[in-house]
Design an enzyme around this catalytic site. Structure first.
Site, PDB file in Angstrom:
ATOM      1  N   ILE A  21       0.827  -1.206   0.000  1.00 59.84           N
ATOM      2  CA  ILE A  21       0.000   0.000   0.000  1.00 59.84           C
ATOM      3  C   ILE A  21       0.868   1.266   0.000  1.00 59.84           C
ATOM      4  O   ILE A  21       0.570   2.235  -0.699  1.00 59.84           O
ATOM      5  CB  ILE A  21      -0.952  -0.009   1.219  1.00 59.84           C
ATOM      6  CG1 ILE A  21      -1.965  -1.153   1.064  1.00 59.84           C
ATOM      7  CG2 ILE A  21      -1.668   1.321   1.374  1.00 59.84           C
ATOM      8  CD1 ILE A  21      -2.808  -1.421   2.303  1.00 59.84           C
ATOM      9  N   ASP A  68      13.687   3.546  11.157  1.00 63.43           N
ATOM     10  CA  ASP A  68      12.697   2.756  11.873  1.00 63.43           C
ATOM     11  C   ASP A  68      11.743   3.754  12.543  1.00 63.43           C
ATOM     12  O   ASP A  68      12.167   4.540  13.406  1.00 63.43           O
ATOM     13  CB  ASP A  68      13.422   1.893  12.934  1.00 63.43           C
ATOM     14  CG  ASP A  68      12.464   1.015  13.730  1.00 63.43           C
ATOM     15  OD1 ASP A  68      11.261   1.336  13.810  1.00 63.43           O
ATOM     16  OD2 ASP A  68      12.944   0.017  14.305  1.00 63.43           O
ATOM     17  N   ASN A  95       2.226   5.230   6.975  1.00 64.36           N
ATOM     18  CA  ASN A  95       1.734   3.932   6.474  1.00 64.36           C
ATOM     19  C   ASN A  95       2.468   2.739   7.073  1.00 64.36           C
ATOM     20  O   ASN A  95       1.928   1.639   7.145  1.00 64.36           O
ATOM     21  CB  ASN A  95       1.875   3.917   4.949  1.00 64.36           C
ATOM     22  CG  ASN A  95       1.719   2.533   4.375  1.00 64.36           C
ATOM     23  OD1 ASN A  95       0.622   1.998   4.280  1.00 64.36           O
ATOM     24  ND2 ASN A  95       2.847   1.907   4.016  1.00 64.36           N
ATOM     25  N   LYS A 128       3.901  13.723  15.256  1.00 66.30           N
ATOM     26  CA  LYS A 128       4.514  14.760  16.101  1.00 66.30           C
ATOM     27  C   LYS A 128       5.496  15.624  15.315  1.00 66.30           C
ATOM     28  O   LYS A 128       5.378  16.853  15.281  1.00 66.30           O
ATOM     29  CB  LYS A 128       5.229  14.090  17.287  1.00 66.30           C
ATOM     30  CG  LYS A 128       5.996  15.070  18.165  1.00 66.30           C
ATOM     31  CD  LYS A 128       6.666  14.360  19.330  1.00 66.30           C
ATOM     32  CE  LYS A 128       7.592  15.313  20.083  1.00 66.30           C
ATOM     33  NZ  LYS A 128       8.203  14.680  21.259  1.00 66.30           N
ATOM     34  N   TYR A 163      -2.719  -6.655  17.240  1.00 70.13           N
ATOM     35  CA  TYR A 163      -2.804  -5.831  16.030  1.00 70.13           C
ATOM     36  C   TYR A 163      -4.034  -4.925  16.091  1.00 70.13           C
ATOM     37  O   TYR A 163      -3.956  -3.723  15.810  1.00 70.13           O
ATOM     38  CB  TYR A 163      -2.844  -6.730  14.799  1.00 70.13           C
ATOM     39  CG  TYR A 163      -2.969  -5.984  13.500  1.00 70.13           C
ATOM     40  CD1 TYR A 163      -1.894  -5.265  12.983  1.00 70.13           C
ATOM     41  CD2 TYR A 163      -4.172  -5.984  12.786  1.00 70.13           C
ATOM     42  CE1 TYR A 163      -2.013  -4.581  11.772  1.00 70.13           C
ATOM     43  CE2 TYR A 163      -4.297  -5.303  11.589  1.00 70.13           C
ATOM     44  CZ  TYR A 163      -3.218  -4.604  11.087  1.00 70.13           C
ATOM     45  OH  TYR A 163      -3.339  -3.925   9.898  1.00 70.13           O
ATOM     46  N   LYS A 167      -4.402  -0.700  16.069  1.00 71.47           N
ATOM     47  CA  LYS A 167      -5.159   0.077  15.082  1.00 71.47           C
ATOM     48  C   LYS A 167      -6.279   0.888  15.738  1.00 71.47           C
ATOM     49  O   LYS A 167      -6.604   1.981  15.286  1.00 71.47           O
ATOM     50  CB  LYS A 167      -5.690  -0.846  13.979  1.00 71.47           C
ATOM     51  CG  LYS A 167      -4.568  -1.475  13.142  1.00 71.47           C
ATOM     52  CD  LYS A 167      -3.651  -0.409  12.524  1.00 71.47           C
ATOM     53  CE  LYS A 167      -2.561  -0.980  11.651  1.00 71.47           C
ATOM     54  NZ  LYS A 167      -1.685   0.067  11.069  1.00 71.47           N
TER      55      LYS A 167
END
Ligand code: ADP
Length: 251
Positions: A21, A68, A95, A128, A163, A167
């Site tokens: 994506i 990272d 992303n 941020k 997970y 989210k």
């Protein structure tokens, strides 16, 4: 939809842009006339460099920023590197992320901490430092995070509590940031992967899943001027917020 005139002077940063994506979003934004800096981890240097080369071949400026997203000084350095190279930052696409399909009872604290570090701390750090830059620039900006249908509900047919937790957190962070920065927020549908695809497809009203290009098309819209009145909408899997320019963009 967005025109070249509208977007030609903008610079975007897409994290996790080496594949999937993120790659589709980076290429779509370049097609829309936006210069696109791309990020990924060291293990994906070759792939993300190839994406950057494609963007340059499309006639846009691009640069590669290996970092990272879970490490604060790397994110800070990445944002200042983008600004140093391109002169600013207008669109932040947070992303980058990892998926872990794992029953809760088998999940270790180390696994839990790692997925939260990348998926949640990573988004927080990108927001941020990108927001600080956008506010300093004073010309507004857009920020989008990959959120997943797992950020909307836990009953996706896949056993991945950690997970889902990340989210849901990304959704909350984005909504709160949108409100408190007096900005806009919207949501869109993204593409899940692998074994999850069947579960998602079965639960989708359309009966099938979206592609990375489907997500890229929605991100393209969300960062365009045409989306300035889109706020707080539940379209699906990623969430975006928009920084207002001197309050003038607020509907
Ligand atoms: P999707 O199918 O949602 O596109 P992928 O796993 O294909 O998911 O892509 C996620 C991208 O995020 C990959 O390119 C991966 O290398 C990148 N990524 C994962 N962890 C990090 C991280 N800590 N920092 C930056 N990029 C990351």
């Amino acid at each position: 939809m967005s025109s070249t005139n509208e977007t030609s002077k903008r610079i975007a940063l897409v994290t996790g842009a080496g594949q999937g994506i993120g790659e589709a979003i980076a290429l779509r934004l370049a097609k829309d006339g936006i210069d696109v800096a791309v990020n990924d981890i060291p293990g994906n240097t070759e792939k993300v460099t190839a994406v950057s080369e494609k963007i340059i071949a499309m006639g846009r400026q691009s640069s590669v920023h290996i970092a990272d997203v879970s490490v604060e000084d790397q994110v800070e350095k990445m944002i200042s590197g983008v600004v140093g190279k391109h002169g600013g930052l207008d669109v932040m696409i947070a992303n980058a992320g990892i998926v872990m399909v794992q029953p809760l009872v088998d999940t270790t604290v180390e696994q839990w901490d790692r997925i939260f570090a990348v998926n949640v701390r990573g988004v927080f750090l990108c927001y941020k430092y990108a927001a600080k830059q956008m506010i300093a620039q004073g010309r507004g900006g857009r920020m989008v995070a990959a959120c997943s249908v797992a950020g909307k509900r836990g009953n996706t047919g896949v056993e991945y509590s950690a997970y889902c937790g990340t989210k849901f957190a990304v959704r909350g962070i984005t909504q709160a940031a949108a409100e408190h920065m007096d900005q806009r927020m919207s949501e869109l549908h993204g593409a899940p992967r692998g074994d999850m695809m069947k579960n998602y497809a079965a639960r989708s009203l359309l009966g099938h899943n979206g592609t990375p290009e489907d997500v890229a098309g929605l991100v393209s819209y969300l960062v365009s001027k045409e989306a300035h009145f889109v706020t707080g909408q539940g379209i699906g899997e990623a969430i975006a917020l928009r920084l207002a320019k001197d309050g003038l963009d607020i509907a």
